[in-house]
Design a protein around this motif. Sequence first.
Motif, PDB file in Angstrom:
ATOM      1  N   VAL A  54       0.838  -1.206   0.000  1.00 18.25           N
ATOM      2  CA  VAL A  54       0.000   0.000   0.000  1.00 18.25           C
ATOM      3  C   VAL A  54       0.874   1.258   0.000  1.00 18.25           C
ATOM      4  CG1 VAL A  54      -1.733   1.304   1.296  1.00 18.25           C
ATOM      5  CG2 VAL A  54      -1.927  -1.184   1.099  1.00 18.25           C
ATOM      6  N   GLU A  55       1.918   1.252   0.836  1.00 20.11           N
ATOM      7  CA  GLU A  55       2.815   2.409   0.878  1.00 20.11           C
ATOM      8  C   GLU A  55       3.546   2.572  -0.451  1.00 20.11           C
ATOM      9  OE1 GLU A  55       3.465   4.781   3.209  1.00 20.11           O
ATOM     10  OE2 GLU A  55       1.678   4.006   4.220  1.00 20.11           O
ATOM     11  N   LEU A  57       2.353   1.742  -3.380  1.00 17.78           N
ATOM     12  CA  LEU A  57       1.390   2.340  -4.303  1.00 17.78           C
ATOM     13  C   LEU A  57       1.252   3.832  -4.056  1.00 17.78           C
ATOM     14  CD1 LEU A  57      -1.407  -0.395  -4.277  1.00 17.78           C
ATOM     15  CD2 LEU A  57       0.157   0.135  -6.141  1.00 17.78           C
ATOM     16  N   HIS A  58       1.292   4.227  -2.780  1.00 17.33           N
ATOM     17  CA  HIS A  58       1.153   5.649  -2.450  1.00 17.33           C
ATOM     18  C   HIS A  58       2.405   6.429  -2.840  1.00 17.33           C
ATOM     19  CE1 HIS A  58      -0.256   9.222  -0.388  1.00 17.33           C
ATOM     20  NE2 HIS A  58       0.907   9.297   0.229  1.00 17.33           N
ATOM     21  N   ARG A  59       3.575   5.897  -2.476  1.00 12.70           N
ATOM     22  CA  ARG A  59       4.822   6.612  -2.759  1.00 12.70           C
ATOM     23  C   ARG A  59       5.078   6.729  -4.257  1.00 12.70           C
ATOM     24  NH1 ARG A  59       9.072   3.891   1.591  1.00 12.70           N
ATOM     25  NH2 ARG A  59       7.844   4.296   3.485  1.00 12.70           N
ATOM     26  N   GLU A  60       4.737   5.654  -4.984  1.00 13.68           N
ATOM     27  CA  GLU A  60       4.952   5.667  -6.425  1.00 13.68           C
ATOM     28  C   GLU A  60       3.674   6.017  -7.175  1.00 13.68           C
ATOM     29  OE1 GLU A  60       7.927   5.281  -7.731  1.00 13.68           O
ATOM     30  OE2 GLU A  60       8.792   4.999  -5.730  1.00 13.68           O
ATOM     31  N   GLY A  61       2.720   6.609  -6.459  1.00 12.69           N
ATOM     32  CA  GLY A  61       1.430   6.910  -7.076  1.00 12.69           C
ATOM     33  C   GLY A  61       1.536   7.793  -8.293  1.00 12.69           C
ATOM     34  N   ARG A  62       2.458   8.742  -8.286  1.00  7.43           N
ATOM     35  CA  ARG A  62       2.618   9.658  -9.417  1.00  7.43           C
ATOM     36  C   ARG A  62       3.063   8.889 -10.664  1.00  7.43           C
ATOM     37  NH1 ARG A  62       6.376  14.185 -10.824  1.00  7.43           N
ATOM     38  NH2 ARG A  62       5.046  15.954 -11.390  1.00  7.43           N
ATOM     39  N   VAL A  63       3.981   7.933 -10.484  1.00  8.60           N
ATOM     40  CA  VAL A  63       4.450   7.132 -11.615  1.00  8.60           C
ATOM     41  C   VAL A  63       3.389   6.132 -12.041  1.00  8.60           C
ATOM     42  CG1 VAL A  63       6.204   5.479 -12.383  1.00  8.60           C
ATOM     43  CG2 VAL A  63       6.850   7.429 -10.939  1.00  8.60           C
ATOM     44  N   ILE A  64       2.724   5.500 -11.072  1.00  7.85           N
ATOM     45  CA  ILE A  64       1.700   4.507 -11.391  1.00  7.85           C
ATOM     46  C   ILE A  64       0.543   5.145 -12.157  1.00  7.85           C
ATOM     47  CG2 ILE A  64      -0.061   3.005 -10.375  1.00  7.85           C
ATOM     48  CD1 ILE A  64       1.929   2.452  -8.111  1.00  7.85           C
ATOM     49  N   LEU A  65       0.116   6.325 -11.700  1.00  7.03           N
ATOM     50  CA  LEU A  65      -0.974   7.031 -12.378  1.00  7.03           C
ATOM     51  C   LEU A  65      -0.490   7.675 -13.669  1.00  7.03           C
ATOM     52  CD1 LEU A  65      -3.971   7.858 -12.095  1.00  7.03           C
ATOM     53  CD2 LEU A  65      -3.191   9.948 -10.973  1.00  7.03           C
TER      54      LEU A  65
END
Length: 855
Positions: A54-55, A57-65
Amino acid sequence: MTSFVARPSRFPTAIRLGLRELRGGLRGFGIFLACIALGVTAIAGVGSFSRGLVEGLHREGRVILGADASFQVIHQELAPEAVAALATRGTLAVMATTRAMARIEAGSSTLVEIKAVDPVNYPLIGTLETEPAGTTTDLLATTDGRPGVLVEPALLARLNLKVGDPLILGDLTVAVSGIIRQEPDRLAGGLGFGPRLMISLDAFRQTGLIQPGSLIRWLYQLRLQQRLAGDSDVLRVVADMRERFPEAGFDVRTRMNASPQLASQVQRFSQFLTLVGLTALLIGGVGVANAVASLVDRKRDDIATLKALGATGGLVFAVTLTQIGGLALIGTLIGLALGSALPYAVLYLFGGFIPIPVAADVYPGELAIAAGYGLLVALAFTLWPLGRAHDVPVAALFRDTVDSDGRLPRKRYVLMTMAALGGLVALSVGAAFNQRLALMFMLGAAGAFVILRLVAFGVMALAARLPRPRHTGLRLALSNLHRPGALTPAVVLSLGLGLTLLSVIALVDASFRRQIETALPERAPSFFFVDIANSEASRFDAFIAAQAPGALLDRVPMLRGRFVRLGDRPVEDIRAREEIRWALSGDRGITYASGVPKNSRVVEGDWWPADYAGPPLVSFDERMGAGFGLKLGDEVVVNVLGRNVTARIANFRHIQWDNLGINFIVVFSPNTFRGAPHSHLATLTFADQKPAAEEIALLQAVATSFPAVTTVRVKDALEAVGQLATQIATAIRGASVVTLIASILVLAGALAAGHRARVYDAVILKTLGASRAMLIGTYAIEYAVLGTITALFGVAAGSLAAYLVTTEVMTIPFAFSPLAAFGIVGLAIILTVGFGLFGTWRALGEKPAPVLRNM
């Protein structure tokens, strides 16, 4: 400052004596420590790894999105004024995603996941890795009149293509210009049914796939102007867009929740694995109780001495509790150390196979929860056996194991035990992602313990009342089942819960597999056809009638919409159960009909007349309606094509979901969407089973004659679902091995605790003339009976639980698997007889003289 460690005399007497006992070492407490450490390791490891996901996904959220914020609409593009408003906030990239059929001139075709991008700005964030390497603009450029496309390797394999070959997409011939090796924002798009195909937006508009009502998702990816923009800046942009364009109907994702469905699935699966770990810990609790009872038995002389010297029962209790608490703390610390290291070990061994970023770290919150589980389980299973020793007089302590009076502990110890169990339930429910599931699990576990105890007492009572067999071995085996200090309660408790869990997993898996492999193919349609243009509907019907005479074609109009209000509440304020909450997130398929749809029946209210022309009405699924607190006459607001549509609930329907037919949660009266652009969804069902070659030929014919129609062969979809189910089932079985290990540990501990009694029995019987073979046969019969009874209970209880899970949660028929049941029974017999005879062999090897001298 003087430390308490340096001055132990400052400790209360009970603590000082308890710590002094620990100086003697941990001999005899291996099972105790292993049970606590194993359960805590499982819970801490699963919790830490899940939190890392989960962390990550949150930390890399900018790249994932692939952006700071993504605005999504379906069917139609965002209004120009909204696009212009977004463009003033930073760099804007427009994308479109859909499913379509890609084909080659030879006739072969396959389903692909299309992503149309702006080559200049894609990707906004991250790196697109291709083979050959190059910029997105160059790779998607038009060469020799054919736009370039990037594809995943699976597409080349399915159509036997190579880089440079032509490919037909809708009405456009394109050329494969490269292979996608790494797509930075792939996770944000969720799972797909086909390989990725990336094309430029300009080329996509030339394919003819963009039709009124086509299921196309338009994405507007925004990278803020400020390079170091904070989360608050992102949220301000989102709030401003919602306020300025309330009717736009867009869904928004931000870098803080780049893939909410994936995060939710991670948390949900994590909770299941945590419950598996808690099951192991609860099973280990039986081992804890056995170890405490064994400790009290071994310390009878010490307790008697303390009481003879004036020690109260409360002091004896406190001294022993200090010792047990110290051991529980050691076991918990071992589990925390191993659990916190688990994410690092998984990344080291399998990091290359995990597509999700994992932020491996030490998470104090997850470790604290795991420690709470371990200490509360140890306390709950310790208080009762220690409490029973409080009021035992000195003389009775020496004969307690052979003359138990079945007394209960004092009320305060009962209340303390209940408080510890209450704390365990509160922690389990409070820390759970699905609190209802956690509460049901804890109630089920408590019920299983009670029933297992009753089963053990029932076996002992029945064995005591059965006629005495003439065969000496059988008579001794029967007596061993009910004599004082019998292994019956320990074996039934140690194996029962673990075998029950294994039965649930095996039978749920068997039911799901039967549904996928047998039941669904028998009733399900052969094909789904998506995105049939409204203008092409009649021609499509005629084409199918000519190509598949005698087959049943079921076609319905289809739009996409998202719930805005249900009754008098916005959807954001509705707290629905986990199993139906999905209907409130994102867009849902909706339809209209003049008559009651197939696979449905009205259970409350009345259907509207076929020529109804009044205010919009809607029919709602009864299960969903009850879960959302709706009633007849309530208003439902749905956003369709950027416009809010209000309709009144006219009736509730019971829907048959288990045949893969066309079903919709909501069905509107036809006048609601008169004139609105939409497409059609259809299914095709053959009267008889057709060979795969005929089905594939029909698929290719539809792809050639109707390039914009997406065809899904149901057998292929079921095969994909079956493969995914196999992977999940394998992971679950692997996790459930933890409970089996806990059961084995507790079983071994129970047999070890009864070792002294077995030695006495063996010596006396051998002295009286019993042979080693007769004794081995006697104990083998005893252990086989115990294992069989425990396994039968586990299968029965597991079957009941699996029935409830499949029929109430998964809404599929329950299918009992005799093979799985026999396997579990055989496993129980092997474990009990194997471990039992191993311990018995050691007992039979004891020399009679030393034992007889100390009797």
